[in-house]
Design a protein around this motif. Structure first.
Motif, short mmCIF file in Angstrom:
data_model
loop_
_atom_site.label_atom_id
_atom_site.label_comp_id
_atom_site.label_asym_id
_atom_site.label_seq_id
_atom_site.Cartn_x
_atom_site.Cartn_y
_atom_site.Cartn_z
N ARG A 1 -48.68 -6.86 -46.98
CA ARG A 1 -49.37 -5.74 -47.62
C ARG A 1 -48.80 -5.56 -49.02
O ARG A 1 -47.67 -5.95 -49.30
CB ARG A 1 -49.16 -4.44 -46.84
CG ARG A 1 -49.72 -4.42 -45.42
CD ARG A 1 -49.39 -3.07 -44.79
NE ARG A 1 -49.97 -2.90 -43.47
CZ ARG A 1 -49.39 -3.26 -42.34
NH1 ARG A 1 -48.20 -3.83 -42.39
NH2 ARG A 1 -49.98 -3.06 -41.18
N ASP A 2 -49.57 -4.90 -49.87
CA ASP A 2 -49.01 -4.56 -51.17
C ASP A 2 -47.95 -3.49 -50.96
O ASP A 2 -48.00 -2.71 -49.99
CB ASP A 2 -50.11 -4.08 -52.11
CG ASP A 2 -50.70 -2.75 -51.69
OD1 ASP A 2 -50.23 -1.70 -52.14
OD2 ASP A 2 -51.64 -2.78 -50.86
N VAL A 3 -47.01 -3.41 -51.87
CA VAL A 3 -45.83 -2.58 -51.66
C VAL A 3 -46.17 -1.10 -51.58
O VAL A 3 -45.60 -0.36 -50.77
CB VAL A 3 -44.78 -2.85 -52.76
CG1 VAL A 3 -45.28 -2.43 -54.13
CG2 VAL A 3 -43.46 -2.17 -52.43
N ASN A 4 -47.12 -0.64 -52.37
CA ASN A 4 -47.48 0.78 -52.34
C ASN A 4 -48.05 1.20 -51.00
O ASN A 4 -47.69 2.24 -50.45
CB ASN A 4 -48.48 1.09 -53.45
CG ASN A 4 -47.85 1.03 -54.84
OD1 ASN A 4 -46.64 1.15 -54.97
ND2 ASN A 4 -48.67 0.83 -55.86
N SER A 5 -48.94 0.38 -50.47
CA SER A 5 -49.56 0.70 -49.18
C SER A 5 -48.53 0.66 -48.06
O SER A 5 -48.52 1.52 -47.17
CB SER A 5 -50.70 -0.28 -48.88
OG SER A 5 -51.72 -0.19 -49.84
N PHE B 1 -40.16 0.50 -43.26
CA PHE B 1 -39.32 0.48 -44.46
C PHE B 1 -38.56 -0.85 -44.56
O PHE B 1 -38.36 -1.38 -45.66
CB PHE B 1 -38.34 1.65 -44.46
CG PHE B 1 -38.97 2.97 -44.81
CD1 PHE B 1 -39.64 3.12 -46.02
CD2 PHE B 1 -38.88 4.05 -43.95
CE1 PHE B 1 -40.22 4.35 -46.36
CE2 PHE B 1 -39.45 5.27 -44.28
CZ PHE B 1 -40.13 5.43 -45.48
N ASP B 2 -38.15 -1.37 -43.41
CA ASP B 2 -37.52 -2.69 -43.42
C ASP B 2 -38.48 -3.76 -43.93
O ASP B 2 -38.08 -4.70 -44.63
CB ASP B 2 -37.05 -3.06 -42.00
CG ASP B 2 -35.83 -2.29 -41.56
OD1 ASP B 2 -35.14 -1.71 -42.42
OD2 ASP B 2 -35.56 -2.26 -40.33
N TRP C 1 -39.14 -0.55 -55.11
CA TRP C 1 -39.27 0.14 -53.82
C TRP C 1 -38.25 -0.35 -52.80
O TRP C 1 -37.96 0.36 -51.83
CB TRP C 1 -40.67 -0.07 -53.27
CG TRP C 1 -41.76 0.48 -54.13
CD1 TRP C 1 -42.33 -0.11 -55.23
CD2 TRP C 1 -42.40 1.74 -53.99
NE1 TRP C 1 -43.28 0.70 -55.78
CE2 TRP C 1 -43.36 1.85 -55.03
CE3 TRP C 1 -42.28 2.79 -53.08
CZ2 TRP C 1 -44.18 2.96 -55.19
CZ3 TRP C 1 -43.10 3.90 -53.24
CH2 TRP C 1 -44.02 3.98 -54.28
N ALA C 2 -37.76 -1.55 -52.99
CA ALA C 2 -36.87 -2.13 -51.98
C ALA C 2 -35.60 -1.30 -51.80
O ALA C 2 -35.14 -1.06 -50.68
CB ALA C 2 -36.52 -3.57 -52.35
#
Length: 264
Positions: free
Chosen positions: A38-42, A63-64, A75-76
């Motif tokens: 998935r894209d990071v925002n979603s 979150f992992d 975001w990581a």
């Protein structure tokens, strides 16, 4: 059962993490059980949605995934801390410790490092067993809170860490008292004496100290060394003159060493 999270600790934990505005976006897609790319925002938004609903373990796993699928994104780092927090809220304390430690390994100087240390300490604290059980988690919590105090004495977590350390010391003293009483009941006076002395010498600020001193009076008299019993009673009288433990010690010493009994 592990102790419940205090309101103060809960507020500290809740306030420690700053969620970006984009994290509040809701994912309107379907299932999140299959960890497809998935894209990071979603992905982050879906994890946050699970957290808001109280589905803490699912949130932690998502979150992992943020960290796994997008390790170099901004975001990581946030996801690592959110993962640790979510595991903590799910009462998955070993996983919370692991996530927080991973964050500290990668970002040791980050502004959220004090919170990560606090979360590790609280995870150990929540695993403390009663005094009849093994105290490994108690010792780990004591070490973790001590490290937090040494590294970040002026952080927002310092006052709660000091309180927790006092409670931990009282708990450890209680364990020593339990073992000492067992030895005393078994007639193992010397072994009991060593436990009660440890309480007096290492945990003197806890509420177990008056009893420990009185038990020392009993053990020293049983060992045939009334002079030591008198010394222990005198310390008890100086520091806790109005306590029931002192009155008991006074009667014992008066009975066995009448010529040198402490004044009550």
């Amino acid at each position: 059962m592990p102790p419940k999270l205090t309101r103060t600790a809960a507020l500290l934990l809740a306030c420690a993490i700053v969620i970006p505005a984009a994290g509040c976006a809701r994912n309107k897609t379907g299932s999140d059980t299959a960890y497809i790319a998935r894209d990071v925002n979603s992905l982050y938004a879906l994890a946050k949605q699970k957290l808001d609903k109280g589905q803490y373990e699912d949130a932690a796993k998502l979150f992992d995934e943020v960290e796994r699928q997008h390790p170099y994104s901004v975001w990581a780092r946030r996801a690592q801390m959110m993962s640790a927090f979510s595991y903590y809220m799910a009462q998955k304390y070993p996983e919370a410790i692991s996530s927080a430690q991973r964050f500290l390994t990668i970002h040791p100087g980050n502004k959220d490092a004090p919170y990560a240390h606090y979360l590790i300490a609280m995870s150990h604290y929540q695993q403390i067993e009663d005094v009849t059980r093994d105290q490994a988690s108690t010792a780990n919590a004591q070490q973790a809170f001590g490290e937090l105090m040494r590294r970040y004495p002026d952080s927002r977590y310092a006052s709660d860490a000091r309180l927790k350390l006092d409670l931990i010391n009282d708990h450890l003293a209680g364990k020593e008292m339990e073992i000492g009483r067992f030895y005393q009941r078994s007639g193992k006076w010397l072994a009991a004496t060593l436990r009660f002395r440890k309480v007096v010498e290492q945990y003197q600020t806890t509420n177990h100290t008056p009893e420990a001193l009185e038990r020392l009076v009993e053990c020293y008299l049983a060992l045939g060394i009334p002079q030591e019993a008198q010394k222990a009673a005198a310390v008890l009288g100086r520091n806790y003159p109005g306590s029931d433990w002192y009155h008991r010690a006074y009667k014992l010493v008066s009975r066995h060493v009448p010529q040198t009994a402490p004044q009550g």
